[in-house]
Scaffold this motif. Structure first.
Motif, PDB file in Angstrom:
ATOM      1  N   THR A 202      12.664   3.101  -2.344  1.00  0.00           N
ATOM      2  CA  THR A 202      11.605   3.467  -3.286  1.00  0.00           C
ATOM      3  C   THR A 202      11.306   2.268  -4.170  1.00  0.00           C
ATOM      4  O   THR A 202      12.213   1.699  -4.787  1.00  0.00           O
ATOM      5  CB  THR A 202      12.024   4.658  -4.157  1.00  0.00           C
ATOM      6  N   GLN A 209       3.052   3.644 -10.082  1.00  0.00           N
ATOM      7  CA  GLN A 209       2.664   3.745  -8.673  1.00  0.00           C
ATOM      8  C   GLN A 209       3.913   3.607  -7.820  1.00  0.00           C
ATOM      9  O   GLN A 209       4.392   2.519  -7.554  1.00  0.00           O
ATOM     10  CB  GLN A 209       1.632   2.678  -8.306  1.00  0.00           C
ATOM     11  N   GLU A 211       6.088   3.952  -4.366  1.00  0.00           N
ATOM     12  CA  GLU A 211       5.897   3.864  -2.923  1.00  0.00           C
ATOM     13  C   GLU A 211       7.241   3.990  -2.226  1.00  0.00           C
ATOM     14  O   GLU A 211       8.262   3.495  -2.718  1.00  0.00           O
ATOM     15  CB  GLU A 211       5.217   2.547  -2.532  1.00  0.00           C
ATOM     16  N   HIS A 212       7.228   4.644  -1.067  1.00  0.00           N
ATOM     17  CA  HIS A 212       8.422   4.797  -0.238  1.00  0.00           C
ATOM     18  C   HIS A 212       8.249   3.925   1.003  1.00  0.00           C
ATOM     19  O   HIS A 212       7.300   4.105   1.771  1.00  0.00           O
ATOM     20  CB  HIS A 212       8.617   6.255   0.153  1.00  0.00           C
ATOM     21  N   ARG A 241       6.609  12.090  10.148  1.00  0.00           N
ATOM     22  CA  ARG A 241       6.796  12.562   8.772  1.00  0.00           C
ATOM     23  C   ARG A 241       7.612  13.854   8.719  1.00  0.00           C
ATOM     24  O   ARG A 241       8.255  14.128   7.699  1.00  0.00           O
ATOM     25  CB  ARG A 241       5.436  12.773   8.107  1.00  0.00           C
ATOM     26  N   ASP A 246       7.557  11.710   3.684  1.00  0.00           N
ATOM     27  CA  ASP A 246       6.421  10.847   3.364  1.00  0.00           C
ATOM     28  C   ASP A 246       6.880   9.402   3.197  1.00  0.00           C
ATOM     29  O   ASP A 246       7.926   9.134   2.594  1.00  0.00           O
ATOM     30  CB  ASP A 246       5.747  11.309   2.066  1.00  0.00           C
ATOM     31  N   ASP A 248       5.060   5.133   2.866  1.00  0.00           N
ATOM     32  CA  ASP A 248       3.845   4.335   2.691  1.00  0.00           C
ATOM     33  C   ASP A 248       3.795   3.113   3.598  1.00  0.00           C
ATOM     34  O   ASP A 248       2.715   2.554   3.808  1.00  0.00           O
ATOM     35  CB  ASP A 248       3.714   3.887   1.226  1.00  0.00           C
ATOM     36  N   ALA A 249       4.939   2.652   4.093  1.00  0.00           N
ATOM     37  CA  ALA A 249       4.943   1.455   4.944  1.00  0.00           C
ATOM     38  C   ALA A 249       6.287   1.344   5.645  1.00  0.00           C
ATOM     39  O   ALA A 249       7.294   1.928   5.213  1.00  0.00           O
ATOM     40  CB  ALA A 249       4.680   0.198   4.118  1.00  0.00           C
ATOM     41  N   LEU A 293       1.391   0.220   8.264  1.00  0.00           N
ATOM     42  CA  LEU A 293       0.847   1.147   7.274  1.00  0.00           C
ATOM     43  C   LEU A 293       0.336   2.381   8.022  1.00  0.00           C
ATOM     44  O   LEU A 293      -0.557   2.264   8.872  1.00  0.00           O
ATOM     45  CB  LEU A 293      -0.280   0.502   6.482  1.00  0.00           C
ATOM     46  N   TYR A 296      -3.973   8.033   7.515  1.00  0.00           N
ATOM     47  CA  TYR A 296      -3.989   9.306   6.799  1.00  0.00           C
ATOM     48  C   TYR A 296      -4.024  10.491   7.766  1.00  0.00           C
ATOM     49  O   TYR A 296      -3.475  11.553   7.476  1.00  0.00           O
ATOM     50  CB  TYR A 296      -5.202   9.377   5.870  1.00  0.00           C
ATOM     51  N   MET A 309      -4.096  13.167   0.178  1.00  0.00           N
ATOM     52  CA  MET A 309      -3.444  11.861   0.196  1.00  0.00           C
ATOM     53  C   MET A 309      -4.476  10.730   0.112  1.00  0.00           C
ATOM     54  O   MET A 309      -4.290   9.751  -0.611  1.00  0.00           O
ATOM     55  CB  MET A 309      -2.596  11.702   1.453  1.00  0.00           C
ATOM     56  N   GLN A 313      -4.750   8.037  -2.966  1.00  0.00           N
ATOM     57  CA  GLN A 313      -4.707   6.596  -2.720  1.00  0.00           C
ATOM     58  C   GLN A 313      -5.966   5.912  -3.254  1.00  0.00           C
ATOM     59  O   GLN A 313      -5.894   4.811  -3.816  1.00  0.00           O
ATOM     60  CB  GLN A 313      -4.574   6.325  -1.211  1.00  0.00           C
TER      61      GLN A 313
END
Length: 586
Positions: A202, A209, A211-212, A241, A246, A248-249, A293, A296, A309, A313
């Motif tokens: 994390t 902001q 992000e995971h 997922r 969840d 993010d990258a 990445l 969605y 989502m 973003q």
């Protein structure tokens, strides 16, 4: 976070993988089971239920499981080294996924589950001291010979935050394990065909902001089982997922032979994207850092969640861009004001230097004249001499005060004309009136010049070529050469055809003042002088002929005659002068 929170769990059973080599319908399906393990928990604080499941499924303890996984990574990725592999997969938050294949044609002996080895001498360092080739410690664990080139492999730096366990040697028991493998008392190495290790981190890319990011540490597959889609299945599982939660990258460091493999799944080497995650992982020698990445629309079953989502973003991006624009606008405005202030200061200093230099010459000449008159008066009357000296000194002070006021007005008008493109013509008229000895006797008219955009562009393009660099030394000067073509010059700007031959050869000759008014029309011009060479003009010569010094951009010829107050300035680049006003006198 994951579909199961157990430290040892079966997450997929009897998965049929597609072979790229055998495509006929009669071929037997290739079935595998997929397990998830957290080695740090199994070693440091294991649950009894997890250890029982491990013993039932693999017929081994947690130590032997660890050594088997390290053996597979070491065979597929020999350039990393066993010690780094141990520390990497035993980090606190690292999860390892195992792919197990039970060949129905092979009958395996039942393994024996023994106690954990606690002898610290039974470790990797001790074993390496007794072999000639340190990289071949696990040579006999796997039957197939795995080359150092792998189409589905990855390596990355291990996590150094092990909560005080950095000094623990996870290789304890390696010697006993190798003996049990040789004796056939451990059979996990015959069933394990591939594994993947990753860590979920994390991070805060900016304030508020979160992000995971998944840090893909290691990925390896036994050589004889490659081409069956095992790596593809592991990558899809990592991007699922429903299993991973969840994210993010995904960040990884791929060696050169695996870059195409990662590109198939959407990984990129884009430097701008990777700069956001530069603190995650590490890029070793002969590796390329890559990132993925997720789209969605990966959540096909819940389009509302997908749109939510995307909206979240977009809102984050909008806030970030607005803050960046505010900061940039504030920065540009402050820099603009700073440049204007420095520009005015530089021009004021240049004007002061030139003015003081001129005053020095004039005062030196006046001093010589006063000394001569003083010596003559001393021969006749000493009293009258003192009165004359006081009177002359008083007149000199008053004249210097008057010149100081005029120079101050001229400086203000000059700065306004140089910096304001929409400056009023009245300021130009007052500037010209102060440049005349008897300015009040003349009726002065100023007509603003409208220049072509190409002329202005040539002026701006020529400024960086000056010797002074950013110091342009812009000033206002009068031009009267080619008197019959002044209107043409006012419209099209100066060209090399407007050059005249004078004291310094061919160039544009300007004047600082208008003393004799030999002509009724002049051009008031903005001229960038750059680096100026100062030359004093002797009184006895009306012209001078000198060779131009190429280290200077312009030449200023100082008039030393007391009766003359006009300096001549020569420039050698027609693009460094812009006509501003047409001045007429009546």
């Amino acid at each position: 976070m994951f579909s199961t929170k157990k430290d040892f769990a079966l997450i997929a059973q009897n998965i049929s993988l597609t072979s790229q080599e055998i495509n006929n319908e009669n071929s037997e399906p290739f079935l595998v089971n997929v397990y998830q393990v957290r080695l740090w928990k199994l070693i440091h604080s294991p649950e009894k239920a997890d250890l029982d499941d491990l013993a039932q499924e693999f017929q081994c303890n947690s130590q032997e499981l660890l050594h088997t996984i390290v053996a597979l990574y070491d065979k597929s990725l020999p350039e990393i080294g066993g010690e780094i592999i141990y520390n990497t997969i035993c980090a606190r938050k690292v999860v390892t996924i195992l792919v197990i294949h039970d060949d129905p044609k092979v009958t395996l002996k039942s393994g024996t589950v023994g106690a954990l080895v606690t002898d610290e001498e039974d470790c990797l360092d001790t074993l390496l001291e007794n072999v000639e080739e340190p990289d071949s410690v696990f040579h006999d664990v796997f039957s197939d010979r795995s080359s150092s080139e792998s189409s589905e492999e990855d390596e990355e730096e291990s996590d150094s935050n092990d909560d005080g366990n950095d000094e623990r040697d996870y290789s304890i028991g390696i010697g006993t394990y190798l003996k049990k493998v040789k004796a056939g008392k451990v059979n996990l190495h015959k069933r394990l065909i591939s594994c993947l290790s990753f860590e979920k981190i994390t991070m805060f890319a900016s304030q508020f902001q979160e992000e995971h990011v998944l840090d893909l540490l290691l990925l390896a597959c036994r050589k004889k089982f490659r081409g069956r889609g095992i790596g593809r299945h592991l990558m899809k599982l990592l991007m699922n997922r429903d299993y991973i939660g969840d994210f993010d990258a995904i960040i990884t460091a791929s060696d050169q032979s695996a870059i195409d493999f990662y590109r198939k799944f959407g990984f990129t080497e884009d430097a701008i994207l990777l700069s956001k995650y530069k603190t995650i992982g590490d890029c070793w020698t002969n590796t390329t850092k890559m990132c993925y990445l997720p789209p969605y629309n990966i959540i096909n079953e819940d389009p509302v969640r997908c749109l939510t989502m995307m909206d979240d973003q977009f809102q984050k991006w909008q806030r970030g861009m607005f803050n960046s624009y505010q900061n940039q606008a504030a920065l540009f405005n402050r820099l603009k004001n700073e440049m204007i202030g420095l520009y005015a200061k530089i021009n004021a200093q240049e004007q002061t230097i030139v003015s003081l230099n001129r005053e020095r010459f004039l005062l030196a000449k006046e001093n010589a004249s006063l000394k001569k008159r003083l010596s003559q008066s001393a021969l006749s009357e000493n009293d009258n001499n003192e009165e004359c000296e006081q009177l002359d000194t008083l007149q000199m002070i008053q004249e210097m005060k008057r010149m100081s006021i005029i120079n101050e007005k001229l400086l203000v008008a000059q700065m306004s004309l140089l910096m304001d493109n929409n400056c009023d013509t009245q300021i130009a008229v007052e500037y010209c009136r102060n440049k005349l000895k008897d300015g009040k006797k003349y009726q002065i008219k100023a007509e603003k010049v409208t220049l072509e955009s190409a002329t202005k562009a040539l002026y701006q393009a020529s400024l960086p070529l000056l010797h002074n660099g950013n110091q342009k030394n812009e000033t206002l000067l009068f031009y009267s050469g080619h008197h019959e073509h002044l209107d043409i010059i006012a419209n099209a700007g100066f060209t090399n055809e407007d050059f005249l031959y004078g004291s310094f050869g061919k160039g544009l000759y300007f004047h600082t003042n208008i003393t004799n008014l030999s002509k009724e029309k002049y051009l008031l011009c903005k001229v960038a002088l750059g680096r100026i060479e100062l030359i004093s003009k002797p009184k006895t010569k009306s012209t001078i002929t000198l060779k131009r010094n190429s280290d200077y951009d312009s030449v200023k010829i100082l008039e030393m005659d007391m009766n003359e107050d006009d300096d001549e300035i020569v420039t050698f680049d027609a693009h460094l002068a812009l006509p501003l006003f047409i001045i007429t006198f009546e």
